[in-house]
Structure formats: C-alpha cells, structure tokens
Design a protein around this motif. Structure first.
Motif, short mmCIF file in Angstrom:
data_model
loop_
_atom_site.label_atom_id
_atom_site.label_comp_id
_atom_site.label_asym_id
_atom_site.label_seq_id
_atom_site.Cartn_x
_atom_site.Cartn_y
_atom_site.Cartn_z
N THR A 1 0.84 -1.19 0.00
CA THR A 1 0.00 0.00 0.00
C THR A 1 0.88 1.25 0.00
O THR A 1 2.09 1.17 0.22
CB THR A 1 -0.89 0.02 1.26
N ILE A 2 0.26 2.39 -0.19
CA ILE A 2 0.98 3.65 -0.11
C ILE A 2 1.58 3.81 1.29
O ILE A 2 2.72 4.27 1.43
CB ILE A 2 0.06 4.83 -0.48
N SER A 3 0.86 3.39 2.30
CA SER A 3 1.37 3.46 3.67
C SER A 3 2.62 2.60 3.83
O SER A 3 3.61 3.04 4.45
CB SER A 3 0.29 3.02 4.67
N VAL B 1 6.20 -3.65 8.34
CA VAL B 1 4.90 -3.86 8.98
C VAL B 1 4.79 -3.03 10.25
O VAL B 1 3.78 -2.35 10.48
CB VAL B 1 4.67 -5.37 9.28
N TYR B 2 5.83 -3.05 11.06
CA TYR B 2 5.85 -2.28 12.31
C TYR B 2 5.69 -0.78 12.04
O TYR B 2 4.82 -0.12 12.62
CB TYR B 2 7.16 -2.55 13.05
N PHE B 3 6.51 -0.23 11.15
CA PHE B 3 6.46 1.21 10.87
C PHE B 3 5.16 1.61 10.16
O PHE B 3 4.65 2.71 10.37
CB PHE B 3 7.68 1.66 10.07
N THR B 4 4.62 0.72 9.33
CA THR B 4 3.34 1.01 8.68
C THR B 4 2.25 1.19 9.73
O THR B 4 1.46 2.13 9.67
CB THR B 4 2.96 -0.11 7.69
N GLY B 5 2.21 0.29 10.69
CA GLY B 5 1.23 0.40 11.78
C GLY B 5 1.39 1.70 12.55
O GLY B 5 0.39 2.38 12.87
N LEU B 6 2.63 2.07 12.82
CA LEU B 6 2.88 3.32 13.57
C LEU B 6 2.43 4.55 12.79
O LEU B 6 1.76 5.42 13.36
CB LEU B 6 4.38 3.46 13.89
N ILE B 7 2.79 4.65 11.52
CA ILE B 7 2.42 5.86 10.79
C ILE B 7 0.91 5.93 10.57
O ILE B 7 0.34 7.02 10.59
CB ILE B 7 3.21 6.05 9.46
N GLU B 8 0.26 4.79 10.38
CA GLU B 8 -1.20 4.79 10.26
C GLU B 8 -1.84 5.28 11.55
O GLU B 8 -2.82 6.01 11.52
CB GLU B 8 -1.72 3.39 9.91
N LEU C 1 -0.32 7.21 13.98
CA LEU C 1 0.12 8.53 14.44
C LEU C 1 -0.04 9.66 13.42
O LEU C 1 -0.22 10.81 13.80
CB LEU C 1 1.59 8.46 14.88
N TRP C 2 0.05 9.36 12.14
CA TRP C 2 0.07 10.43 11.14
C TRP C 2 -1.28 10.73 10.51
O TRP C 2 -1.59 11.88 10.24
CB TRP C 2 1.04 10.09 10.00
N GLY C 3 -2.04 9.75 10.16
CA GLY C 3 -3.27 9.96 9.39
C GLY C 3 -2.96 9.96 7.90
O GLY C 3 -1.82 10.08 7.47
N LYS C 4 -4.02 9.83 7.12
CA LYS C 4 -3.87 9.65 5.67
C LYS C 4 -3.27 10.87 4.96
O LYS C 4 -2.46 10.71 4.06
CB LYS C 4 -5.22 9.30 5.03
#
Length: 164
Positions: A44-46, A68-75, A77-80
């Motif tokens: 995905t883009i994330s 996988v770990y960083f994708t979960g974090l940015i989803e 904490l950051w938002g789309k």
C-alpha cells in the motif's frame, strides 16, 4: 496528484489501515499459480512510505517485518493526509529524482501545485518502475496507463473523514 497515485497504486488507501488484505491474498494466489511471471506486489501507499522513510533498500524478511511495524505506527500517528504528503515528497520518480516537486520541475518545468490532471496521471503511471518508465518521454504503454489512471481518478476520493 494524490488522486492519481491512489488510482494508480492503492485504490483502497482511504479505506484500509495500512494493509490491503484482499490485494495481498490476490497477489499470493497469482504468484503461486504463475511463479514464472513477474511477481505481483500488494504494498500500500502506507507501506511504501514506511519503507522509503525508515528502511533500507532491498528485500528481506527482516526488512518486511520492520515495514509492517512502521506502517502500523504511521497509520496510527500520522493519518492519511500526512502519509500522502510524506509519500509524495519522498518517493523515487526517476533516476536521482525524489518527490513530486522534483519530477514536476525536471519533466514539466513547473512545480507540483501547477501540474494538470494529465501530467499527474502520467507521473503516477511511472510508479511501478520510475527508472524504467518516463513521464518526460512516455511510450505507448505509459500513455495507456495514463488514460486508465485518468478514468480511475473519477472514482477516487481523498477526503479524510473528520472525527466528531
């Protein structure tokens, strides 16, 4: 530009939480049935943002685990909107060209905010392999992808749901 990359790279970007399980299942199925063909991906883009910003190039199970770990974090904490902003400013768009502003200047002599829909779709069409495909000198394949992306852009939304 966000609409073009969503249409090109991740149609479910606004619906998933970092991982598109249906796309992963489809890629696993297709890659298992046709191992001789080029591998179909499902990032995905994330996931691509997490990889581009936090990780090293290359492929390994260790790097995929960190992704996988960083994708979960940015989803979380950051938002789309922030994920898209970072993605568009960090993604490779050609040999030594990183970010939409850089490719807009290099290939169209403008900045990202002044790109038209057609230019955005052409840039997005290069994203499977921006070192191989060019938005500056597109071939027939690229023009077909651009046309498909322009059609798909009509069905894409990039409006984050506001929390009440």
């Amino acid at each position: 530009m966000p609409l073009a990359v969503i249409a090109s790279e991740d149609a479910n970007f606004m619906k998933h939480h970092g991982f598109d399980y249906k796309a992963i299942e489809k890629a696993v199925e297709r890659n298992h049935k046709h191992p001789e063909k080029h591998k179909l991906g499902a990032s995905t883009i994330s996931q691509q943002t997490a990889k581009n910003v936090f990780l090293w190039p290359g492929r390994s199970w260790l790097r995929k685990g960190f992704e996988v770990y960083f994708t979960g974090l940015i989803e979380l904490l950051w938002g789309k909107e922030r994920i898209m902003e970072v993605y568009l400013n960090s993604i490779e768009m050609g040999d030594g060209i990183y970010g939409v502003d850089a490719v807009a200047e290099e290939n169209f002599r403008t900045d990202a905010k002044n790109l038209n829909k057609s230019q955005c779709a052409l840039i997005a069409a290069t994203l499977p392999n921006p070192r191989k495909f060019s938005s500056k000198n597109p071939n027939g394949y690229m023009l077909k992808r651009q046309s498909r992306i322009l059609k798909e852009m009509k069905f894409v939304s990039f409006a984050e749901k506001k929390k009440k």
